[in-house]
Design a protein around this motif. Sequence first.
Motif, PDB file in Angstrom:
ATOM      1  N   PRO A 133       0.834  -1.203   0.000  1.00  0.00           N
ATOM      2  CA  PRO A 133       0.000   0.000   0.000  1.00  0.00           C
ATOM      3  C   PRO A 133       0.870   1.256   0.000  1.00  0.00           C
ATOM      4  N   PRO A 134       0.346   2.326  -0.519  1.00  0.00           N
ATOM      5  CA  PRO A 134       1.110   3.582  -0.490  1.00  0.00           C
ATOM      6  C   PRO A 134       1.210   4.087   0.952  1.00  0.00           C
ATOM      7  N   PRO A 135       2.169   4.942   1.245  1.00  0.00           N
ATOM      8  CA  PRO A 135       2.275   5.488   2.603  1.00  0.00           C
ATOM      9  C   PRO A 135       1.059   6.357   2.931  1.00  0.00           C
ATOM     10  N   VAL A 136       0.742   6.418   4.218  1.00  0.00           N
ATOM     11  CA  VAL A 136      -0.379   7.248   4.663  1.00  0.00           C
ATOM     12  C   VAL A 136       0.041   8.712   4.533  1.00  0.00           C
ATOM     13  N   PRO A 137      -0.770   9.545   3.867  1.00  0.00           N
ATOM     14  CA  PRO A 137      -0.422  10.968   3.734  1.00  0.00           C
ATOM     15  C   PRO A 137      -0.280  11.622   5.105  1.00  0.00           C
ATOM     16  N   ALA A 138       0.596  12.612   5.193  1.00  0.00           N
ATOM     17  CA  ALA A 138       0.899  13.281   6.463  1.00  0.00           C
ATOM     18  C   ALA A 138      -0.353  13.865   7.111  1.00  0.00           C
ATOM     19  N   HIS A 139      -1.236  14.494   6.320  1.00  0.00           N
ATOM     20  CA  HIS A 139      -2.429  15.108   6.914  1.00  0.00           C
ATOM     21  C   HIS A 139      -3.377  14.057   7.492  1.00  0.00           C
ATOM     22  N   ILE A 140      -3.432  12.884   6.879  1.00  0.00           N
ATOM     23  CA  ILE A 140      -4.267  11.803   7.416  1.00  0.00           C
ATOM     24  C   ILE A 140      -3.635  11.264   8.704  1.00  0.00           C
ATOM     25  N   GLN A 141      -2.325  11.098   8.716  1.00  0.00           N
ATOM     26  CA  GLN A 141      -1.630  10.620   9.910  1.00  0.00           C
ATOM     27  C   GLN A 141      -1.846  11.580  11.084  1.00  0.00           C
TER      28      GLN A 141
END
Length: 130
Positions: free
Chosen positions: A97-105
């Motif tokens: 899976p792609p990395p979790v975007p910073a704003h979602i984290q």
Amino acid sequence: MCKIMLLISFVITALLATVQGNADSTITRYTSQVNIDGSYSFDIAQSNGAEHREDGVGGQYAQGYFRHYSPEGKFVQIIYAADENGYQPQSDVLPTPPPVPAHIQRAIEYIRAHPTPEELADQQVRARQL
């Protein structure tokens, strides 16, 4: 006895699936052992470099690997385990899976740090149950 027949049928199916991968390939190694306690192992190799090895206990767990060369000539190997946690393959060729975007984290961390009143009440109930 039924488990043993099921295991033998599985080994034969795996062998046939491996052999069908390349009609010009021949089997160069084949060993199989099925024990009365339900444990088993098999090891299959072909002249084209394909291999499949597995051992386990029928209905409980299995571990092994299979490897071959893709039509593009790339070496493919998958190491796996299967147990009460399901099938767990590991390989460089499996999609990730792609990395979790910073704003979602950041949003997830905020939600964890600021539980709702319902979550707080639930945590208190669970703490008393222990």
